[in-house]
Design a protein around this motif. Structure first.
Motif, PDB file in Angstrom:
ATOM      1  N   ILE A 257       0.834  -1.204   0.000  1.00 36.44           N
ATOM      2  CA  ILE A 257       0.000   0.000   0.000  1.00 36.44           C
ATOM      3  C   ILE A 257       0.868   1.254   0.000  1.00 36.44           C
ATOM      4  CG2 ILE A 257      -1.627   1.337   1.394  1.00 36.44           C
ATOM      5  CD1 ILE A 257      -2.863  -1.327   2.288  1.00 36.44           C
ATOM      6  N   ILE A 258       1.907   1.255   0.813  1.00 38.58           N
ATOM      7  CA  ILE A 258       2.816   2.403   0.853  1.00 38.58           C
ATOM      8  C   ILE A 258       3.512   2.584  -0.492  1.00 38.58           C
ATOM      9  CG2 ILE A 258       4.911   3.335   1.922  1.00 38.58           C
ATOM     10  CD1 ILE A 258       2.385   3.553   3.620  1.00 38.58           C
ATOM     11  N   ASN A 259       3.894   1.505  -1.137  1.00 37.60           N
ATOM     12  CA  ASN A 259       4.519   1.608  -2.464  1.00 37.60           C
ATOM     13  C   ASN A 259       3.570   2.262  -3.465  1.00 37.60           C
ATOM     14  OD1 ASN A 259       6.969   0.486  -1.717  1.00 37.60           O
ATOM     15  ND2 ASN A 259       6.330  -1.606  -2.210  1.00 37.60           N
ATOM     16  N   ASP A 260       2.287   1.899  -3.396  1.00 33.78           N
ATOM     17  CA  ASP A 260       1.327   2.517  -4.312  1.00 33.78           C
ATOM     18  C   ASP A 260       1.126   3.985  -3.990  1.00 33.78           C
ATOM     19  OD1 ASP A 260       0.441   0.671  -6.323  1.00 33.78           O
ATOM     20  OD2 ASP A 260      -0.476  -0.523  -4.747  1.00 33.78           O
ATOM     21  N   PHE A 261       1.173   4.329  -2.713  1.00 34.00           N
ATOM     22  CA  PHE A 261       1.115   5.739  -2.329  1.00 34.00           C
ATOM     23  C   PHE A 261       2.313   6.486  -2.909  1.00 34.00           C
ATOM     24  CE2 PHE A 261       2.532   9.052   0.660  1.00 34.00           C
ATOM     25  CZ  PHE A 261       1.423   9.875   0.673  1.00 34.00           C
ATOM     26  N   ARG A 262       3.479   5.901  -2.761  1.00 36.49           N
ATOM     27  CA  ARG A 262       4.709   6.540  -3.238  1.00 36.49           C
ATOM     28  C   ARG A 262       4.664   6.765  -4.748  1.00 36.49           C
ATOM     29  NH1 ARG A 262       8.226   2.805  -1.406  1.00 36.49           N
ATOM     30  NH2 ARG A 262       8.234   3.789   0.660  1.00 36.49           N
ATOM     31  N   GLU A 263       4.102   5.818  -5.483  1.00 34.73           N
ATOM     32  CA  GLU A 263       4.086   5.904  -6.948  1.00 34.73           C
ATOM     33  C   GLU A 263       2.992   6.819  -7.486  1.00 34.73           C
ATOM     34  OE1 GLU A 263       3.743   1.964  -8.463  1.00 34.73           O
ATOM     35  OE2 GLU A 263       5.645   1.283  -7.596  1.00 34.73           O
ATOM     36  N   ASN A 264       1.923   7.030  -6.713  1.00 34.18           N
ATOM     37  CA  ASN A 264       0.754   7.711  -7.271  1.00 34.18           C
ATOM     38  C   ASN A 264       0.359   9.005  -6.575  1.00 34.18           C
ATOM     39  OD1 ASN A 264      -0.256   5.651  -9.337  1.00 34.18           O
ATOM     40  ND2 ASN A 264      -0.104   4.384  -7.502  1.00 34.18           N
ATOM     41  N   TYR A 265       0.956   9.321  -5.436  1.00 33.44           N
ATOM     42  CA  TYR A 265       0.549  10.492  -4.663  1.00 33.44           C
ATOM     43  C   TYR A 265       0.825  11.787  -5.441  1.00 33.44           C
ATOM     44  CZ  TYR A 265       0.414  13.910  -0.864  1.00 33.44           C
ATOM     45  OH  TYR A 265       0.135  14.998  -0.081  1.00 33.44           O
ATOM     46  N   SER A 266      -0.061  12.764  -5.270  1.00 38.84           N
ATOM     47  CA  SER A 266       0.020  14.023  -6.011  1.00 38.84           C
ATOM     48  C   SER A 266       1.039  15.003  -5.440  1.00 38.84           C
ATOM     49  CB  SER A 266      -1.351  14.708  -6.012  1.00 38.84           C
ATOM     50  OG  SER A 266      -1.727  15.059  -4.685  1.00 38.84           O
ATOM     51  N   HIS A 267       1.514  14.755  -4.203  1.00 39.54           N
ATOM     52  CA  HIS A 267       2.443  15.653  -3.516  1.00 39.54           C
ATOM     53  C   HIS A 267       1.867  17.055  -3.372  1.00 39.54           C
ATOM     54  CE1 HIS A 267       5.795  12.857  -3.201  1.00 39.54           C
ATOM     55  NE2 HIS A 267       5.450  12.430  -4.388  1.00 39.54           N
ATOM     56  N   ASP A 268       0.589  17.115  -3.033  1.00 39.61           N
ATOM     57  CA  ASP A 268      -0.077  18.377  -2.721  1.00 39.61           C
ATOM     58  C   ASP A 268      -0.492  18.305  -1.254  1.00 39.61           C
ATOM     59  OD1 ASP A 268      -1.678  20.579  -2.383  1.00 39.61           O
ATOM     60  OD2 ASP A 268      -2.761  20.330  -4.273  1.00 39.61           O
ATOM     61  N   SER A 269       0.302  18.901  -0.380  1.00 37.38           N
ATOM     62  CA  SER A 269       0.067  18.779   1.060  1.00 37.38           C
ATOM     63  C   SER A 269      -1.148  19.565   1.532  1.00 37.38           C
ATOM     64  CB  SER A 269       1.303  19.241   1.837  1.00 37.38           C
ATOM     65  OG  SER A 269       1.606  20.595   1.539  1.00 37.38           O
ATOM     66  N   SER A 270      -1.761  20.355   0.649  1.00 34.23           N
ATOM     67  CA  SER A 270      -2.972  21.072   1.038  1.00 34.23           C
ATOM     68  C   SER A 270      -4.189  20.156   1.041  1.00 34.23           C
ATOM     69  CB  SER A 270      -3.228  22.237   0.082  1.00 34.23           C
ATOM     70  OG  SER A 270      -3.601  21.773  -1.207  1.00 34.23           O
ATOM     71  N   LEU A 271      -4.058  18.993   0.416  1.00 35.76           N
ATOM     72  CA  LEU A 271      -5.171  18.043   0.329  1.00 35.76           C
ATOM     73  C   LEU A 271      -5.043  16.985   1.411  1.00 35.76           C
ATOM     74  CD1 LEU A 271      -5.182  17.562  -3.545  1.00 35.76           C
ATOM     75  CD2 LEU A 271      -6.809  18.909  -2.194  1.00 35.76           C
ATOM     76  N   PRO A 272      -6.127  16.698   2.136  1.00 30.94           N
ATOM     77  CA  PRO A 272      -6.044  15.688   3.197  1.00 30.94           C
ATOM     78  C   PRO A 272      -5.903  14.279   2.642  1.00 30.94           C
ATOM     79  CG  PRO A 272      -8.307  16.431   2.928  1.00 30.94           C
ATOM     80  CD  PRO A 272      -7.460  17.313   2.052  1.00 30.94           C
ATOM     81  N   VAL A 273      -5.348  13.418   3.471  1.00 34.60           N
ATOM     82  CA  VAL A 273      -5.248  11.990   3.207  1.00 34.60           C
ATOM     83  C   VAL A 273      -6.184  11.293   4.191  1.00 34.60           C
ATOM     84  CG1 VAL A 273      -3.707   9.985   3.403  1.00 34.60           C
ATOM     85  CG2 VAL A 273      -2.898  12.089   2.316  1.00 34.60           C
ATOM     86  N   ALA A 274      -6.805  10.196   3.773  1.00 31.32           N
ATOM     87  CA  ALA A 274      -7.720   9.476   4.662  1.00 31.32           C
ATOM     88  C   ALA A 274      -7.210   8.063   4.906  1.00 31.32           C
ATOM     89  CB  ALA A 274      -9.123   9.428   4.066  1.00 31.32           C
ATOM     90  N   ILE A 275      -7.305   7.636   6.154  1.00 33.52           N
ATOM     91  CA  ILE A 275      -6.990   6.260   6.527  1.00 33.52           C
ATOM     92  C   ILE A 275      -8.221   5.706   7.230  1.00 33.52           C
ATOM     93  CG2 ILE A 275      -5.539   4.752   7.923  1.00 33.52           C
ATOM     94  CD1 ILE A 275      -3.255   6.725   7.536  1.00 33.52           C
ATOM     95  N   VAL A 276      -8.690   4.578   6.773  1.00 30.74           N
ATOM     96  CA  VAL A 276      -9.934   4.013   7.276  1.00 30.74           C
ATOM     97  C   VAL A 276      -9.731   2.534   7.549  1.00 30.74           C
ATOM     98  CG1 VAL A 276     -10.787   3.568   4.935  1.00 30.74           C
ATOM     99  CG2 VAL A 276     -12.421   3.815   6.789  1.00 30.74           C
ATOM    100  N   SER A 277     -10.377   2.025   8.615  1.00 30.15           N
ATOM    101  CA  SER A 277     -10.189   0.615   8.958  1.00 30.15           C
ATOM    102  C   SER A 277     -11.451   0.024   9.553  1.00 30.15           C
ATOM    103  CB  SER A 277      -9.022   0.453   9.947  1.00 30.15           C
ATOM    104  OG  SER A 277      -9.408   0.885  11.240  1.00 30.15           O
ATOM    105  N   THR A 278     -11.462  -1.300   9.624  1.00 31.31           N
ATOM    106  CA  THR A 278     -12.531  -2.016  10.304  1.00 31.31           C
ATOM    107  C   THR A 278     -11.960  -2.590  11.596  1.00 31.31           C
ATOM    108  OG1 THR A 278     -12.076  -4.047   9.051  1.00 31.31           O
ATOM    109  CG2 THR A 278     -13.734  -2.577   8.145  1.00 31.31           C
ATOM    110  N   ASP A 279     -11.894  -1.733  12.604  1.00 29.09           N
ATOM    111  CA  ASP A 279     -11.373  -2.101  13.921  1.00 29.09           C
ATOM    112  C   ASP A 279      -9.938  -2.616  13.815  1.00 29.09           C
ATOM    113  OD1 ASP A 279     -11.754  -2.199  16.688  1.00 29.09           O
ATOM    114  OD2 ASP A 279     -12.256  -4.325  16.655  1.00 29.09           O
ATOM    115  N   ALA A 280      -9.115  -1.856  13.094  1.00 31.43           N
ATOM    116  CA  ALA A 280      -7.698  -2.204  12.934  1.00 31.43           C
ATOM    117  C   ALA A 280      -6.858  -0.943  13.107  1.00 31.43           C
ATOM    118  CB  ALA A 280      -7.458  -2.841  11.567  1.00 31.43           C
ATOM    119  N   GLN A 281      -7.054  -0.261  14.229  1.00 28.36           N
ATOM    120  CA  GLN A 281      -6.415   1.029  14.433  1.00 28.36           C
ATOM    121  C   GLN A 281      -4.893   0.929  14.493  1.00 28.36           C
ATOM    122  OE1 GLN A 281      -8.222   3.865  14.292  1.00 28.36           O
ATOM    123  NE2 GLN A 281      -6.241   4.908  14.206  1.00 28.36           N
TER     124      GLN A 281
END
Length: 347
Positions: A257-281
């Motif tokens: 998942i981190i590799n896909d973030f690294r390859e595809n992220y827009s590098h615009d820090s003004s935009l929020p990132v979301a992390i979501v889980s099903t009871d896996a904090q």
């Protein structure tokens, strides 16, 4: 964020008091009110399958249509974890409880859209993707009925084509664009393009929920469990789930998942990132720490939330996902998919 002014600190304390157990408090408090304020030129409707963080819906000033689910014979509305906590819901699934879901009916959509028409403000509904639900079709049917009854009313219905917290990111930016002055029609056009720039990658603890829902054969789920195989999944241009790869072990899936973030992220820090889980904090926190180590990402706004019971029923406990704005996903489709799109006239 690395520094907060006093008003942000007060907001953070309020957000903490309203946070569902098992969910991070970094939702509404991290969205700057000076930017993400309530739009007045367009009535924006969303639904609960966007898996909003606690307080975000209220801060954005949008209307949220709840989906319904049934657990142990009792029907609930997806009310943002007011009826029960994420941990209670997913712990029940771990112990064998099953949950079923249903799409929003055309009649319910008609009620919502008619009320909006009577109020009169131009309206945009960002619908849960048709790639995973028939609700979008029901919304279109209801919208056409309302347009016939109120021919002068502006009503737009858009398939968001990006499930869960990816839809939350889209809704947040739609509200920001509305607050900056875009009309309802302009918002519809903006979101029609912008939805393809939202990425989401996730992994599952096991295949049990997918097997129970008939999405994979039971034998495949058993083999995956015995071999400690963890999938990395995403969604395609239609919003339907797609398998990106199989990993031996949870940590490898998280690193994928981190590799896909690294390859595809827009590098615009003004935009929020979301992390979501099903009871896996714990794994959600690991993902946040990992992305903050990436170059230029230490001060990202990271919004945590819990997957709603509606989507959670189909993925099971232990799912964790990373959602962010990135490159145009249409540019990364395969050669054969490009041919298919050309045949359909979408290119």
């Amino acid at each position: 964020m690395s520094k907060k002014d006093p008003t942000e600190q007060e907001s953070s304390a309020q957000d903490q008091s309203n946070t569902a157990p098992g969910e991070s408090s970094s939702g509404a408090a991290q969205l700057k009110k000076s930017v993400y304020h309530v739009p007045t030129n367009c009535h924006i409707i969303v639904d609960s399958c966007a898996d909003f963080s606690q307080g975000v819906v209220e801060q954005l000033g949008v209307e949220c249509i709840p989906f319904a689910y049934v657990q142990n014979g009792k029907e609930y509305l997806d009310d943002g974890w007011k009826a029960q906590t994420p941990h209670d819901f997913y712990e029940a699934m771990r112990k064998g409880a099953t949950a079923t879901t249903s799409a929003v009916t055309p009649g319910r959509y008609y009620e919502v859209f008619k009320a909006a028409a009577q109020e009169g403000t131009p309206t945009l509904y960002l619908s849960f993707t048709a790639g995973l639900s028939s609700s979008f079709s029901s919304a279109e049917q209801a919208a056409e009925m309302v347009r016939q009854e109120f021919p002068d009313f502006e009503l737009y219905v858009l398939d968001n084509k990006c499930p869960s917290a990816c839809a939350e990111l889209l809704a947040i930016e739609v509200c920001r664009q509305a607050a900056m002055g875009l009309t309802a029609h302009e918002l519809y056009e903006w979101a029609s393009d912008a939805r393809y720039f939202v990425h989401g990658y996730f992994t599952l603890e096991n295949f049990d929920a997918l097997s129970a829902g008939g999405r994979i054969p039971p034998a495949a789920a058993q083999v995956g469990g015995k071999l400690d195989i963890k999938p990395e999944l995403s969604f395609d241009l239609n919003g339907a789930l797609t398998l990106r790869g199989m990993c031996r072990g949870r940590k490898k899936a998280l690193r994928a998942i981190i590799n896909d973030f690294r390859e595809n992220y827009s590098h615009d820090s003004s935009l929020p990132v979301a992390i979501v889980s099903t009871d896996a904090q714990k794994d959600a926190d690991w993902l946040e720490n990992a992305i903050r180590k990436e170059e230029g990402c230490s001060d990202l706004i990271v919004v945590h939330s819990s997957v709603s019971p509606v989507i959670g029923s189909h993925v099971g406990p232990g799912m964790v996902a990373l959602c962010f704005w990135g490159v145009d996903r249409r540019e990364k489709v395969s050669l054969t998919d490009r041919i298919a799109r050309r045949v359909r006239g979408s290119e």
